[in-house]
Design a protein around this motif. Structure first.
Motif, PDB file in Angstrom:
ATOM      1  N   VAL A 124      38.870  48.524  47.211  1.00 39.27           N
ATOM      2  CA  VAL A 124      39.065  47.365  46.350  1.00 39.27           C
ATOM      3  C   VAL A 124      38.779  46.115  47.153  1.00 39.27           C
ATOM      4  CG1 VAL A 124      40.707  46.016  45.016  1.00 39.27           C
ATOM      5  CG2 VAL A 124      40.824  48.498  44.947  1.00 39.27           C
ATOM      6  N   ALA A 125      37.939  45.266  46.622  1.00 40.68           N
ATOM      7  CA  ALA A 125      37.635  44.001  47.294  1.00 40.68           C
ATOM      8  C   ALA A 125      38.773  43.026  47.098  1.00 40.68           C
ATOM      9  CB  ALA A 125      36.345  43.414  46.753  1.00 40.68           C
ATOM     10  N   PRO A 126      39.055  42.138  48.057  1.00 42.03           N
ATOM     11  CA  PRO A 126      40.092  41.135  47.859  1.00 42.03           C
ATOM     12  C   PRO A 126      39.687  40.143  46.796  1.00 42.03           C
ATOM     13  CG  PRO A 126      38.828  40.681  49.843  1.00 42.03           C
ATOM     14  CD  PRO A 126      38.363  42.009  49.348  1.00 42.03           C
ATOM     15  N   ALA A 127      40.697  39.478  46.234  1.00 40.69           N
ATOM     16  CA  ALA A 127      40.418  38.466  45.200  1.00 40.69           C
ATOM     17  C   ALA A 127      39.637  37.328  45.797  1.00 40.69           C
ATOM     18  CB  ALA A 127      41.728  37.943  44.622  1.00 40.69           C
ATOM     19  N   ALA A 128      38.712  36.769  44.979  1.00 46.79           N
ATOM     20  CA  ALA A 128      37.883  35.671  45.461  1.00 46.79           C
ATOM     21  C   ALA A 128      38.714  34.421  45.667  1.00 46.79           C
ATOM     22  CB  ALA A 128      36.767  35.395  44.454  1.00 46.79           C
ATOM     23  N   LEU A 180      30.946  43.503  38.851  1.00 50.27           N
ATOM     24  CA  LEU A 180      29.801  42.608  38.944  1.00 50.27           C
ATOM     25  C   LEU A 180      30.172  41.254  39.541  1.00 50.27           C
ATOM     26  CD1 LEU A 180      28.097  43.336  35.498  1.00 50.27           C
ATOM     27  CD2 LEU A 180      27.315  44.082  37.761  1.00 50.27           C
ATOM     28  N   MET A 181      31.345  40.713  39.163  1.00 52.16           N
ATOM     29  CA  MET A 181      31.714  39.352  39.544  1.00 52.16           C
ATOM     30  C   MET A 181      32.579  39.281  40.796  1.00 52.16           C
ATOM     31  SD  MET A 181      32.502  37.868  35.696  1.00 52.16           S
ATOM     32  CE  MET A 181      33.001  36.243  36.296  1.00 52.16           C
ATOM     33  N   LEU A 182      33.394  40.325  41.035  1.00 51.75           N
ATOM     34  CA  LEU A 182      34.342  40.289  42.147  1.00 51.75           C
ATOM     35  C   LEU A 182      34.083  41.358  43.200  1.00 51.75           C
ATOM     36  CD1 LEU A 182      37.653  39.808  40.101  1.00 51.75           C
ATOM     37  CD2 LEU A 182      36.162  38.028  41.059  1.00 51.75           C
ATOM     38  N   GLY A 183      33.215  42.301  42.890  1.00 46.71           N
ATOM     39  CA  GLY A 183      32.955  43.383  43.838  1.00 46.71           C
ATOM     40  C   GLY A 183      34.058  44.418  43.891  1.00 46.71           C
ATOM     41  N   GLU A 184      34.960  44.431  42.902  1.00 53.69           N
ATOM     42  CA  GLU A 184      36.029  45.427  42.865  1.00 53.69           C
ATOM     43  C   GLU A 184      35.456  46.757  42.388  1.00 53.69           C
ATOM     44  OE1 GLU A 184      39.316  44.181  40.506  1.00 53.69           O
ATOM     45  OE2 GLU A 184      39.851  42.522  41.837  1.00 53.69           O
ATOM     46  N   ARG A 185      35.563  47.765  43.237  1.00 56.54           N
ATOM     47  CA  ARG A 185      34.996  49.071  42.905  1.00 56.54           C
ATOM     48  C   ARG A 185      36.138  50.014  42.507  1.00 56.54           C
ATOM     49  NH1 ARG A 185      30.077  50.902  44.350  1.00 56.54           N
ATOM     50  NH2 ARG A 185      29.909  49.217  45.892  1.00 56.54           N
ATOM     51  N   PRO A 186      36.210  50.431  41.248  1.00 54.04           N
ATOM     52  CA  PRO A 186      37.286  51.337  40.838  1.00 54.04           C
ATOM     53  C   PRO A 186      37.124  52.707  41.481  1.00 54.04           C
ATOM     54  CG  PRO A 186      35.692  51.097  39.068  1.00 54.04           C
ATOM     55  CD  PRO A 186      35.305  50.103  40.130  1.00 54.04           C
ATOM     56  N   ALA A 199      35.211  42.335  24.771  1.00 52.00           N
ATOM     57  CA  ALA A 199      34.419  41.846  25.899  1.00 52.00           C
ATOM     58  C   ALA A 199      34.939  40.488  26.369  1.00 52.00           C
ATOM     59  CB  ALA A 199      32.951  41.744  25.502  1.00 52.00           C
ATOM     60  N   SER A 200      35.350  39.637  25.436  1.00 40.82           N
ATOM     61  CA  SER A 200      35.904  38.326  25.797  1.00 40.82           C
ATOM     62  C   SER A 200      37.205  38.478  26.567  1.00 40.82           C
ATOM     63  CB  SER A 200      36.139  37.509  24.523  1.00 40.82           C
ATOM     64  OG  SER A 200      34.941  37.334  23.800  1.00 40.82           O
ATOM     65  N   TRP A 201      38.022  39.427  26.167  1.00 42.64           N
ATOM     66  CA  TRP A 201      39.273  39.687  26.877  1.00 42.64           C
ATOM     67  C   TRP A 201      38.975  40.175  28.299  1.00 42.64           C
ATOM     68  CZ3 TRP A 201      43.644  43.390  24.760  1.00 42.64           C
ATOM     69  CH2 TRP A 201      44.790  43.243  25.544  1.00 42.64           C
ATOM     70  N   GLY A 202      37.987  41.055  28.427  1.00 45.12           N
ATOM     71  CA  GLY A 202      37.617  41.525  29.755  1.00 45.12           C
ATOM     72  C   GLY A 202      37.194  40.381  30.663  1.00 45.12           C
ATOM     73  N   LEU A 203      36.434  39.430  30.123  1.00 43.65           N
ATOM     74  CA  LEU A 203      36.030  38.264  30.905  1.00 43.65           C
ATOM     75  C   LEU A 203      37.241  37.432  31.309  1.00 43.65           C
ATOM     76  CD1 LEU A 203      33.896  36.388  32.105  1.00 43.65           C
ATOM     77  CD2 LEU A 203      33.654  35.340  29.837  1.00 43.65           C
ATOM     78  N   ALA A 204      38.189  37.240  30.388  1.00 46.57           N
ATOM     79  CA  ALA A 204      39.403  36.478  30.706  1.00 46.57           C
ATOM     80  C   ALA A 204      40.195  37.154  31.826  1.00 46.57           C
ATOM     81  CB  ALA A 204      40.267  36.328  29.457  1.00 46.57           C
ATOM     82  N   ASN A 205      40.260  38.481  31.819  1.00 48.47           N
ATOM     83  CA  ASN A 205      40.949  39.211  32.883  1.00 48.47           C
ATOM     84  C   ASN A 205      40.312  38.948  34.244  1.00 48.47           C
ATOM     85  OD1 ASN A 205      42.834  40.406  31.183  1.00 48.47           O
ATOM     86  ND2 ASN A 205      41.630  42.260  30.884  1.00 48.47           N
ATOM     87  N   VAL A 206      38.992  38.985  34.284  1.00 49.46           N
ATOM     88  CA  VAL A 206      38.282  38.789  35.551  1.00 49.46           C
ATOM     89  C   VAL A 206      38.434  37.338  36.030  1.00 49.46           C
ATOM     90  CG1 VAL A 206      36.011  38.822  36.648  1.00 49.46           C
ATOM     91  CG2 VAL A 206      36.685  40.671  35.108  1.00 49.46           C
ATOM     92  N   LEU A 207      38.410  36.387  35.109  1.00 46.90           N
ATOM     93  CA  LEU A 207      38.610  34.984  35.492  1.00 46.90           C
ATOM     94  C   LEU A 207      40.005  34.773  36.070  1.00 46.90           C
ATOM     95  CD1 LEU A 207      36.893  33.215  32.461  1.00 46.90           C
ATOM     96  CD2 LEU A 207      36.048  33.326  34.811  1.00 46.90           C
TER      97      LEU A 207
END
Length: 291
Positions: A287-291, A106-112, A151-159
């Motif tokens: 895989v989308a590149p990092a933002a 959702l946030m980075l466009g990374e498609r597994p 869920a909080s850990w998942g958000l920290a990973n994406v950040l």
């Protein structure tokens, strides 16, 4: 992922699995929110005086610290203090891999890729097998809090992924600095100033050892390695490694706390390992590149 990076991820898994035992022992000795606050205070100070701030947005670093330090560990520590077994906590928390994949999409466009999804599903089935074996030991509120912590850990990973190519240790240390004040304020508010001050007056070497392990090996060393891996690989590749944390968590609980490991739990563990093998041996198709 290169073999040396896989080995680093396994070191993190071992430390984090053992850390659940230290959390369990510390929240039995001290108020759980105070434990979280002291953990991140010790992780950030004095390290911030020797490590330069990361080259990342100030608000991104703060958001990382709040999601990892405040949200994750306030919820997790309270859940364990309110009856969530250490072994089961290590299992349920690994649903963060799925939160990470969803948020990264959702946030980075990374498609597994399909093999990542398939491997994660197999591993999650293993977690489900073990959790069903242990579910009778806990109540729904601590279980729900542990899911919110995941869920909080998942958000920290994406950040972390969103931060881009920054120094991993610097990002971890300065992110940790955002957590102590909110956690200590929550501790005084919810646990009571008298309770907190009494705990601090009785604070000794045993309590310091419990907090120090959580602050240094589990937060700075393992957290720094984890951030370093996330900055170099897609979140959907790195996150599934934590599905092995229940293996080391169950083993640590058995050896140090006397928690029983049943044949059903062994079967679930084998499923976790099989799922991880499927996940890490296949690269994502897009895989989308990092933002």
């Amino acid at each position: 992922m290169p073999l040396r990076h896989v080995l680093l991820a396994l070191v993190v898994v071992a430390v984090w699995g053992l850390n659940f035992v230290f959390i369990k022992l510390s929240v039995e000795a001290l108020p759980p929110l105070l434990v979280a606050g002291l953990r991140f205070l010790l992780a950030a100070v004095p390290a911030v005086f020797f490590i330069r701030p990361p080259r990342a947005s100030f608000w991104l670093v703060v958001a990382y610290g709040l999601s990892l330090g405040v949200a994750l560990y306030s919820l997790l520590n309270l859940a364990i203090a309110w009856g969530m077994p250490a072994g089961l906590s290590s299992l349920v928390l690994q649903t963060q891999a799925f939160f990470t994949m969803a948020l990264a999409f959702l946030m980075l466009g990374e498609r597994p890729g399909r093999f990542q999804i398939m491997g994660a599903a197999i591993a999650f089935a293993g977690i489900g097998v073990i959790a069903l074996e242990r579910l009778g030991q806990t109540a729904l509120l601590p279980l729900g809090m542990t899911l919110l912590a995941a869920a909080s850990w998942g958000l920290a990973n994406v950040l972390t992924r969103k931060a881009g190519k920054v120094d991993a240790l610097s990002f971890t240390v300065w992110g940790a600095l955002a957590a102590p004040l909110p956690l200590l304020a929550l501790s005084f508010w919810l646990e009571g100033g008298d309770v907190v001050m009494a705990a601090l007056r009785n604070f000794g070497w045993a309590e310091l050892g419990l907090i120090a392990f959580q602050a240094w090996p589990a937060t700075l060393v393992a957290g720094g390695i984890w951030s370093w891996l996330l900055l170099r690989h897609p979140a959907s590749v790195v996150a599934p490694f934590t599905l092995l944390v229940p293996v080391t968590g169950l083993l640590s609980g058995f050896l140090l706390l006397g928690e029983r490991v049943s044949p059903v739990e062994i079967l679930g563990t084998l499923l976790v390992i099989a799922g991880l093998v499927v996940t890490v041996l296949r690269r994502p198709r897009l895989v989308a590149p990092a933002a």
